[in-house]
Design an enzyme around this catalytic site. Structure first.
Site, PDB file in Angstrom:
ATOM      1  N   LYS A 294       0.853  -1.173   0.000  1.00 16.24           N
ATOM      2  CA  LYS A 294       0.000   0.000   0.000  1.00 16.24           C
ATOM      3  C   LYS A 294       0.891   1.225   0.000  1.00 16.24           C
ATOM      4  O   LYS A 294       2.019   1.206   0.506  1.00 16.24           O
ATOM      5  CB  LYS A 294      -0.967   0.011   1.188  1.00 16.24           C
ATOM      6  CG  LYS A 294      -0.328   0.107   2.565  1.00 16.24           C
ATOM      7  CD  LYS A 294       0.056   1.481   3.024  1.00 16.24           C
ATOM      8  CE  LYS A 294      -1.099   2.448   2.944  1.00 16.24           C
ATOM      9  NZ  LYS A 294      -0.616   3.829   3.343  1.00 16.24           N
TER      10      LYS A 294
ATOM     11  N   THR B   7       3.461   7.014   2.640  1.00 17.34           N
ATOM     12  CA  THR B   7       3.599   5.953   3.671  1.00 17.34           C
ATOM     13  C   THR B   7       3.422   4.634   2.920  1.00 17.34           C
ATOM     14  O   THR B   7       2.410   4.495   2.271  1.00 17.34           O
ATOM     15  CB  THR B   7       2.473   6.193   4.661  1.00 17.34           C
ATOM     16  OG1 THR B   7       2.663   7.493   5.159  1.00 17.34           O
ATOM     17  CG2 THR B   7       2.403   5.210   5.783  1.00 17.34           C
TER      18      THR B   7
ATOM     19  N   GLU C 234      -1.022   9.976  -4.975  1.00 16.28           N
ATOM     20  CA  GLU C 234      -2.182  10.803  -4.629  1.00 16.28           C
ATOM     21  C   GLU C 234      -2.362  11.918  -5.658  1.00 16.28           C
ATOM     22  O   GLU C 234      -1.534  12.823  -5.761  1.00 16.28           O
ATOM     23  CB  GLU C 234      -2.004  11.383  -3.226  1.00 16.28           C
ATOM     24  CG  GLU C 234      -2.119  10.318  -2.149  1.00 16.28           C
ATOM     25  CD  GLU C 234      -1.765  10.826  -0.762  1.00 16.28           C
ATOM     26  OE1 GLU C 234      -2.101  10.126   0.200  1.00 16.28           O
ATOM     27  OE2 GLU C 234      -1.149  11.906  -0.644  1.00 16.28           O
TER      28      GLU C 234
ATOM     29  N   SER D 243      -9.607  14.914   8.170  1.00 22.31           N
ATOM     30  CA  SER D 243     -11.025  15.239   8.359  1.00 22.31           C
ATOM     31  C   SER D 243     -11.928  14.150   7.807  1.00 22.31           C
ATOM     32  O   SER D 243     -11.476  13.185   7.235  1.00 22.31           O
ATOM     33  CB  SER D 243     -11.343  16.577   7.705  1.00 22.31           C
ATOM     34  OG  SER D 243     -10.991  16.566   6.340  1.00 22.31           O
TER      35      SER D 243
END
Length: 394
Positions: A171, A182, A266, A394
């Site tokens: 991952k 990460t 991302e 969030s």
């Protein structure tokens, strides 16, 4: 169905550590003791599972498997986090009927919060029942955080007339710049191996795969790659020919997985391969690939499909590497854009337009006639990356 190495079981569970309505705990278990090779983050803030995992492997390189949670990193949690990690292993081991020192812990997610141990106790009671079906895809999904897809790779070789298999999962999409990204990676193999050689082989393969990628220049507190080899294939890899073949397969699986991390960066839309050769040393070549691969200016130009070669040569120039600028040659794929200290004449933007539209873009930099060489895969930098990380907690 995936070609799973013999003697392994996989499982996933919804523990509710952070995510609602999805599995966030994975279990990988070998039916028999397995040799374990490992590499961990060099970040000085090492997460509790890294610390505990190192302690276990310092005692013995023979274990049974790993338990991995997503959503909470159990990093920067002090002595309490270490205690929580050890208790989670005790709970899991008791449920599985094995020793706690036979399980390696891994965690990924938000840094700082402590585990809710009541949730660990609740999920532990379900661990043994969840091992009935072999489904590594579900396990790979359970360890995801901002990943868009589960990452698995596999392959097999023939040794002494028998089949040896490797299956890996990982991952990672952000906070990626390996120093061991990460990222977590877990590899299962059914060959019998000598633990010391297995460790050396994994280290070499990681240096050419997970340690040769970057997304954003950030190294995590939790980065871990663990490779298990349990001998269930009844093939013992004990000669140079078989070791070379198995290490080549291990490298192929690691490189497939590390490519997927950059592909899934991302917000990422591009995979840039930066290849520097002709340097005075490998260290100088690595300085340049990392300066280019981590440059926000280069990465944003890549996202905009702008062949702004000036940003690349500027990054090389500030990298700290020793080279003669008049000898640097830069090309996008096969198209040379800069050599002998100046740009090549012609309508470069028009020539490079189809190159820049591709997902995979190759950047070649030649510095001279030295033997130094380094290759790095890097993502672009997009608006979505900023949005994901601005809202991560969030």
């Amino acid at each position: 169905m995936l070609p799973v190495p013999k003697g392994y079981k996989f499982a996933s569970f919804a523990a509710g550590f952070k995510y609602s309505g999805r599995d966030d705990l994975a279990l990988i278990l070998s039916d028999t003791p397995a040799a374990a090779a490992s590499v961990f983050t060099k970040n000085k803030f090492q997460a509790a599972p890294v610390t505990v995992g190192k302690e276990i492997l310092a005692e013995s390189r023979i274990v049974r498997g790993a338990i991995i949670n997503s959503g909470m990193a159990n990093a920067c949690t002090g002595a309490e986090g270490i205690a929580d990690c050890r208790e989670s292993l005790e709970l899991a081991a008791k449920a599985l009927g094995i020793n706690a020192r036979d399980l390696l812990p891994s965690s990924t997610g938000v840094i700082g919060p402590r585990f809710n141990m009541d949730k660990w106790r609740a999920v532990a009671s379900r661990l043994a029942d969840g091992l009935n079906a072999v489904d590594p895809v579900k396990a790979a999904k359970a360890i995801m955080t901002t990943d868009k897809f589960p990452k698995l790779a596999w392959g097999e070789i023939k040794c002494a007339g028998k089949t040896v298999r490797i299956l890996g999962m990982c991952k990672g999409a952000g906070m990626i710049s390996p120093d061991m990204a990460t990222m977590l990676g877990f590899i299962t193999c059914d060959a019998g191996v000598e633990p010391a050689w297995w460790q050396e082989a994994l280290r070499r393969c990681v240096d050419k795969s997970f340690n040769a990628i970057t997304v954003d220049g950030d190294t995590s507190t939790n980065d871990t790659v663990i490779a298990f080899a349990n001998g269930a294939s009844e093939v013992t890899v004990d000669n140079d020919e078989h070791r070379t073949a198995l290490e080549a397969l291990l490298l192929d699986v690691c490189q497939q997985l590390s490519y997927m991390i950059v592909q899934d960066a991302e917000g990422g839309t591009k995979v840039m391969t930066i290849d520097v050769c002709g340097a005075a040393s490998d260290a100088d070549a690595e300085l340049i690939v990392r300066a280019v691969g981590n440059s926000p200016l280069v990465k944003t130009a890549l996202f905009g499909e702008d062949p702004n070669w000036g940003r690349i040569v500027a990054a090389a120039g500030r990298s700290g590497a020793e080279f003669d600028p008049e000898k640097l040659t830069l090309s996008f794929g096969k198209i040379i854009v800069f050599e002998k200290g100046k740009p090549v004449q012609g309508d470069l933007d028009a020539l490079l337009e189809p190159v820049m539209r591709k997902q995979d873009i190759d950047i070649f930099i030649t510095l001279g006639d030295g033997e130094g060489h380094s290759v790095l895969k890097a993502s672009d930098l997009t608006r979505e990356y900023i949005s994901i990380n601005a809202d991560y907690r969030s």
